[in-house]
Design an enzyme around this catalytic site. Structure first.
Site, PDB file in Angstrom:
ATOM      1  N   SER A 203      94.776  -6.545  66.771  1.00  0.00           N
ATOM      2  CA  SER A 203      96.058  -6.790  67.427  1.00  0.00           C
ATOM      3  C   SER A 203      96.666  -5.475  67.872  1.00  0.00           C
ATOM      4  CB  SER A 203      97.023  -7.488  66.457  1.00  0.00           C
ATOM      5  OG  SER A 203      98.341  -7.530  66.980  1.00  0.00           O
ATOM      6  N   TYR A 216     101.450  -8.137  58.206  1.00  0.00           N
ATOM      7  CA  TYR A 216     100.481  -8.556  59.227  1.00  0.00           C
ATOM      8  C   TYR A 216      99.921  -7.344  59.969  1.00  0.00           C
ATOM      9  CZ  TYR A 216      98.851 -10.702  63.629  1.00  0.00           C
ATOM     10  OH  TYR A 216      98.113 -11.095  64.726  1.00  0.00           O
TER      11      TYR A 216
END
Length: 308
Positions: A203, A216
């Site tokens: 990501s 995360y």
């Protein structure tokens, strides 16, 4: 212009090919309607609806005869990748959570409509035993694993940052995003032939962490490191390992885990979030023999956000 600088708005541009659209305006742009869902989130209520490539993706046989194992394939990027793999000629086993069965049925339909075998499997990848059973099932169904895609992920926004991240949340994020990837790579490795591929979903958060997604983002940074290290380890065996690092993507995870979706993706230089269909080609390229000299790489698909 009066100041002598040429602005992009006033510049005359030639018309491009009929099948090429302006990436800024190709898909919906914020602001979006306010929407809120309970985790894990559902495709149906989303406004605008996500595009997984149902009408646009055209295969060309790049993965003909391949056998793919994909986690988190019920919706979002996972559904788009399953669809693209199938239209490129691959059979696809994919995981979903039990509460996502209806979503998984739609992914399975897209794969079978492409003429390929779909094997949806309810699986909680946070559990080592379930990961082991998943690999065993893939080997029973397919005989081997040509492509392993570690895509399942969990996030939950905490605007108060580390003060609000409970041990329970931290554990769920780490086990879903990291433990599962580690277990599945280790367990699948004996069944991946030379020329096989592992693709992990990283990501933009790995490089530009948002404080409200601290746990995360941490896992996505670890995925980058794991990918590059494992790639060097497996290169002599003829197995390539890469990752895709998306920017903001319009998936059910967004209304289910973020407090405000109205401006989601607006911060990207393209001014909008990606649609899942825009991520799938990166996974196809990395999975295909055309990427035979590409390993230990992170393909950044961030809508223009510069990354190191």
């Amino acid at each position: 212009m009066a100041d002598g600088k040429e602005g992009t708005e006033s510049r005359e541009r030639p018309e491009g090919p009929a099948n090429v659209e302006n990436p800024v305006t190709r898909y919906p742009r914020p602001e979006f309607p306010a929407q809120d869902q309970e985790p894990p989130g559902w495709t149906g209520p989303m406004d605008p609806p996500p595009d997984h490539g149902e009408e646009s993706y055209r295969g060309s046989g790049l993965l003909e005869g391949h056998k793919a194992l994909l986690t988190g394939g019920d919706s979002g990027i996972g559904r788009a990748v399953a669809l693209a793999f199938a239209r490129e000629g691959a059979d696809v086993m994919f995981t979903f959570l039990p509460e996502e069965e209806k979503e998984a049925e739609e992914t399975a339909r897209l794969v079978t409509d492409a003429g390929r075998t779909a094997v949806p499997l309810a699986c909680d990848v946070r559990e080592e035993e379930q990961c082991q059973l998943l690999v065993q099932r893939a080997v029973r169904e397919f005989g081997r694993i040509d492509i392993l895609v570690n895509n399942a992920a969990y996030q939950m926004s905490q605007p108060d940052g580390i003060r609000a991240i409970t041990t329970e949340q931290f554990d769920r994020v780490v086990r879903t995003n990291l433990y599962a990837m580690f277990w599945l790579c280790k367990m699948a490795l004996p069944h991946i032939p030379q020329g096989g591929v592992i693709i992990n979903s990283a990501s933009v958060q790995a490089y530009r962490p948002s404080p409200h997604l601290l746990d995360y983002a941490m896992t996505k940074g670890a995925i980058v490191t794991f990918t590059q290290g494992l790639a060097q380890m497996l290169a002599p065996d003829g197995i390539r390992v890469n990752a895709v690092a998306p920017g903001p993507v319009w998936t059910p995870l967004i209304p289910a885990t973020l407090p405000d979706t109205t401006t989601f993706g607006k911060q990207a230089p393209l001014g909008r979030p990606a649609q899942p269909a825009e991520m799938a080609p990166a996974y196809v390229f990395l999975a295909s023999p055309q990427a035979s000299y590409v390993t230990a790489e992170i393909v950044n698909a961030t809508g223009g956000t510069p990354l190191p």
